[in-house]
Design a protein around this motif. Structure first.
Motif, PDB file in Angstrom:
ATOM      1  N   LYS A 449       0.835  -1.207   0.000  1.00 31.33           N
ATOM      2  CA  LYS A 449       0.000   0.000   0.000  1.00 31.33           C
ATOM      3  C   LYS A 449       0.867   1.252   0.000  1.00 31.33           C
ATOM      4  CE  LYS A 449      -4.254  -1.714   2.177  1.00 31.33           C
ATOM      5  NZ  LYS A 449      -5.173  -1.591   3.344  1.00 31.33           N
ATOM      6  N   GLY A 450       1.971   1.217   0.738  1.00 31.21           N
ATOM      7  CA  GLY A 450       2.875   2.363   0.766  1.00 31.21           C
ATOM      8  C   GLY A 450       3.490   2.642  -0.594  1.00 31.21           C
ATOM      9  N   VAL A 451       3.941   1.590  -1.280  1.00 34.03           N
ATOM     10  CA  VAL A 451       4.515   1.766  -2.623  1.00 34.03           C
ATOM     11  C   VAL A 451       3.451   2.326  -3.572  1.00 34.03           C
ATOM     12  CG1 VAL A 451       5.593   0.612  -4.588  1.00 34.03           C
ATOM     13  CG2 VAL A 451       6.173  -0.090  -2.262  1.00 34.03           C
ATOM     14  N   VAL A 471      10.758   0.286 -10.911  1.00 38.01           N
ATOM     15  CA  VAL A 471      10.071  -0.203  -9.709  1.00 38.01           C
ATOM     16  C   VAL A 471      10.422  -1.681  -9.523  1.00 38.01           C
ATOM     17  CG1 VAL A 471       7.837  -0.612  -8.619  1.00 38.01           C
ATOM     18  CG2 VAL A 471       8.182   1.431 -10.026  1.00 38.01           C
ATOM     19  N   LYS A 472      10.980  -2.024  -8.381  1.00 43.03           N
ATOM     20  CA  LYS A 472      11.336  -3.411  -8.082  1.00 43.03           C
ATOM     21  C   LYS A 472      11.611  -3.522  -6.588  1.00 43.03           C
ATOM     22  CE  LYS A 472      16.208  -2.651  -9.363  1.00 43.03           C
ATOM     23  NZ  LYS A 472      17.321  -3.136 -10.195  1.00 43.03           N
ATOM     24  N   SER A 473      11.701  -4.751  -6.100  1.00 40.58           N
ATOM     25  CA  SER A 473      11.814  -4.966  -4.655  1.00 40.58           C
ATOM     26  C   SER A 473      13.115  -4.415  -4.083  1.00 40.58           C
ATOM     27  CB  SER A 473      11.686  -6.457  -4.336  1.00 40.58           C
ATOM     28  OG  SER A 473      12.676  -7.211  -5.031  1.00 40.58           O
ATOM     29  N   TYR A 532       4.837  -2.652 -10.856  1.00 41.68           N
ATOM     30  CA  TYR A 532       4.205  -2.748  -9.538  1.00 41.68           C
ATOM     31  C   TYR A 532       3.431  -4.070  -9.411  1.00 41.68           C
ATOM     32  CZ  TYR A 532       1.101  -1.817  -5.604  1.00 41.68           C
ATOM     33  OH  TYR A 532       0.400  -1.903  -4.418  1.00 41.68           O
ATOM     34  N   GLY A 533       2.775  -4.490 -10.495  1.00 47.52           N
ATOM     35  CA  GLY A 533       2.064  -5.769 -10.467  1.00 47.52           C
ATOM     36  C   GLY A 533       3.002  -6.935 -10.210  1.00 47.52           C
ATOM     37  N   VAL A 534       4.185  -6.910 -10.849  1.00 49.19           N
ATOM     38  CA  VAL A 534       5.181  -7.962 -10.596  1.00 49.19           C
ATOM     39  C   VAL A 534       5.597  -7.930  -9.127  1.00 49.19           C
ATOM     40  CG1 VAL A 534       7.482  -8.813 -11.191  1.00 49.19           C
ATOM     41  CG2 VAL A 534       6.000  -7.868 -12.981  1.00 49.19           C
ATOM     42  N   LEU A 535       5.766  -6.701  -8.583  1.00 50.51           N
ATOM     43  CA  LEU A 535       6.129  -6.561  -7.176  1.00 50.51           C
ATOM     44  C   LEU A 535       5.060  -7.180  -6.267  1.00 50.51           C
ATOM     45  CD1 LEU A 535       8.165  -5.236  -5.157  1.00 50.51           C
ATOM     46  CD2 LEU A 535       6.646  -3.268  -5.136  1.00 50.51           C
ATOM     47  N   LEU A 536       3.776  -6.975  -6.582  1.00 51.44           N
ATOM     48  CA  LEU A 536       2.696  -7.579  -5.803  1.00 51.44           C
ATOM     49  C   LEU A 536       2.830  -9.103  -5.782  1.00 51.44           C
ATOM     50  CD1 LEU A 536      -0.511  -5.574  -6.847  1.00 51.44           C
ATOM     51  CD2 LEU A 536       0.599  -5.575  -4.630  1.00 51.44           C
TER      52      LEU A 536
END
Length: 664
Positions: A449-451, A471-473, A532-536
């Motif tokens: 949620k923060g990202v 965007v990545k972990s 971001y979807g990959v991060l999820l």
């Protein structure tokens, strides 16, 4: 005779009519604007040159600034409307104070008024007295008299003769749901205040500068006793103050109308909010010149020449700045950073990234911990990243973005200074087998949620659109409260709202790159959404985006979704300690964000609505999606296998590991 009486009556009424129909507009506060609009009565406030912003206070402690329109008005039994744009700039977000207030007062002078919580309007003796005859709408950044505020004191209130507001709300705007806004972010904020004399209703509305006026006001409150506050002749303007905490308070534009709607400001003509001011002031410069003169009179010629030479070197070093350097005005001395990192000692090394190394440091002046990135001097891409970081992070302020404190440039040495983030990166917490840490489900939900909140700010809420592009972990840092901070803006690009991005280079990290980006090279907010979807999916499954030549995380999760066995992909480390509905939402939303058709992906505002339960995920035929995606992916891998190799080597799959390492 009748004509004489009529003319006499007209002459009597003319001043009254003039006062009750006052209307003016300042699209900035240069000399022409002030001359054409009737002028301002300033007390300690100044026009900030050269850009023409009206500065109520600087960052000195315990100061007051007043700026009133020089002509009186008659608010008694009259309606009024005002539209203005303000900015509250602090050297460190969350450390500023105390705020400003739109004010209607019986005089342009308020003798005895005190700073801090009193905002230059009242003092501890007269606060609350009905004889004050002061109406104010406060934009406050420090908790004080009002209890119905957020924990940071970030609120808007209506005040009558007292600093204890008759009505107060945490600062926010409706679009269409209620969105929080940080008053002291340094960004320009629009405000509308409208009073209807018939209903005695006051409406207060705020929103970021480049957004349309929200359909619903933040405050809509009747003031039954307002008639006892307004007198015949009063003055309208602004008041601001500082205390031990301090901010620079600016008015960038102001429109006002009695008995009518204030003329909308032309936002394109308004000055930019000045950045955090340097600590030097005119009085300091004067004292410095006097000191030089005294020393020159008593010291030998050699010492005088040596002092002048050192002064000349300091001036040339710090004043000749390139355009990109001006976006982040706090420039550290190399000597201070050298001391902070113990001479960039090996024991202080946090990690090495694609364009340099990151060291832990303790600033000698404040004792605060920082992370110092030292850019590789022979890296052309590193220099580009250095400039991009300053251009983006130098002006961005959000609780879910890494805070860039400043920079340093000395010959070939390029250094960036960030807040030190103690818990390291999300990548480190998820995958490093040595840390023996298992992120709880609650922490994972809070992090994603923060990202999402940080990306929404970049895409829609700042003055320009910012595409992060990486965007990545490993670029998500976790602070001491387990909140996410998105970092590494070395690949970011900016463009104006309503325009299209013109980026044509394929940059990023393999596994997070959207299919259309690899084909066209055109990055957009939708490609950030894909990453971001990959991060999820990464957070939910505990698996990396690519774990082998035959494993692609998105395709793997999609296959289980198609089989109706989506919970089989959940990170085994979680066991059963997760909420099933939330897990299904996270996985489904991750797949939706990774949709092969960019237009089918949600915006970050929609993502947050899904995560908060405000909207339900749409139903999708995943079998069809899987088939179409497989066709696109096979062609993509066949055509772009060499491009993948190029991206991972030249752009640095760990281009942000330096920031990542800032927390390790």
């Amino acid at each position: 005779m009748a004509l004489t009486i009529f003319l006499s009556l007209l002459l009597f009424l003319f001043p009254v009519l003039a006062l009750s129909s006052v209307e003016f507009i300042f699209n900035g506060f240069n000399e022409t604007q002030l001359r054409n609009s009737g002028g301002l009565d300033l007390e300690e406030a100044t026009v900030y040159k050269p850009n023409g912003a009206l500065r109520l206070t600087n960052t000195s402690q315990n100061v007051i600034g007043h700026a009133f329109y020089s002509q009186p008005i008659q608010p008694k039994n009259s309606s009024f409307s005002t539209h203005f744009v303000f900015a509250i700039v602090t050297q460190t977000l969350g450390q500023g104070g105390y705020g400003l207030a739109f004010t209607i007062a019986p005089s342009t002078k308020l003798p005895g008024a005190e700073p801090e919580h009193y905002l230059g309007l009242f003092n501890r003796s007269n606060d609350g007295n009905s004889t004050n005859h002061i109406f104010a709408v406060e934009f406050d950044t420090v908790n004080g008299h009002n209890e119905n505020t957020d924990s940071k004191g970030n609120h808007v209130g209506i005040n009558i003769n007292s600093m204890r507001s008759v009505y107060v709300e945490p600062a926010a705007y409706y679009d269409p749901t209620k969105e929080e806004i940080t008053l002291e972010s340094g960004s320009a904020i629009q405000a509308w205040i409208e009073y209807d004399a018939v209903t005695q209703l006051v409406n207060v509305t705020i929103c970021p500068m480049w957004r349309k006026k929200p359909p619903k006001p933040l405050i809509s409150h009747p003031l039954d006793n307002i008639s006892t506050v307004f007198t015949e002749n009063m003055y309208v303007g602004f008041s601001a103050s500082t205390g031990e905490k301090k901010s620079s308070h600016y008015i960038l534009g102001w429109s006002f109308s009695m008995n009518g709607v204030a003329t909308p400001l032309n936002l394109s003509l308004l000055p930019e909010p000045p950045a955090v001011e340097k600590r030097s002031s005119s009085s300091f410069k004067l004292h410095f010149k006097i000191l030089i003169a005294v020393l020159s009179a008593v010291l030998v010629l050699f010492l005088g020449l040596l002092l002048c030479f050192k002064l000349y070197r300091r001036i040339t070093q710090f004043e000749i700045l390139e355009d990109w350097e001006l976006d982040c005005p706090h420039r550290f001395r190399y000597r201070d950073l050298h001391i902070a990192t113990k001479g960039f000692k090996e024991t202080e090394l946090l990690g090495v990234g694609g364009f340099g190394a990151v060291y832990k440091g303790v600033l000698p002046s404040t004792g605060s911990q920082v992370a110092v990135k030292k850019i590789s001097p022979n890296s052309i891409q590193g220099i580009r990243e250095f400039a991009a970081e300053i251009e983006c992070l130098g002006r961005l302020r959000h609780k879910h973005l890494v805070n860039l404190r400043g920079w340093c440039k000395r010959k070939n040495d390029l250094l960036l200074v960030y807040d030190y983030i103690p818990n390291g990166s999300l990548d480190f917490l998820l995958f490093d087998s040595k840390n023996n840490i298992v992120l709880s489900w609650e922490h994972r939900v809070n992090i994603i949620k923060g990202v999402a909140s940080g990306l929404l700010y970049l895409h829609e809420e700042w003055e320009q659109v910012v595409i992060h592009r990486d965007v990545k972990s490993s670029n998500v840092l976790i602070d001491v409260d387990m909140n996410a901070r998105l970092g590494d803006f070395g690949l970011a690009r900016l463009y104006d709202h309503g325009q299209l991005s013109h980026t044509t280079n394929v940059v990023g990290t393999v596994g997070y790159i959207a299919l259309e980006l690899a084909r066209t090279g055109k990055a957009s907010t939708r490609t950030d959404v894909y990453a971001y979807g990959v991060l999820l999916l990464e957070v939910a499954t505990g698996k990396r985006p690519l774990e082998s030549d035959n494993f692609i995380l998105v395709d793997w999760v999609l296959e289980f979704q198609q089989l109706g066995q989506i919970l089989d992909v959940v990170d085994p480390k979680l066991g059963s300690d997760y909420a099933v509905e939330e897990m299904e939402l996270m996985l489904g939303l991750g797949l939706l964000c990774c949709h092969h058709i960019p237009e089918a992906r949600p915006t970050m505002r929609q993502v947050l609505r899904y995560l908060n339960g405000d909207d339900l995920l749409p139903l999708i035929n995943w079998s069809s999606v899987n088939s179409q995606r497989s066709e696109m992916s096979s062609g993509f891998l066949e055509i772009n296998s060499k491009d993948y190799s190029h991206i991972s080597s030249s752009m640095g799959v760990i281009s942000a590991t330096s920031l990542d390492a800032a927390g390790r």
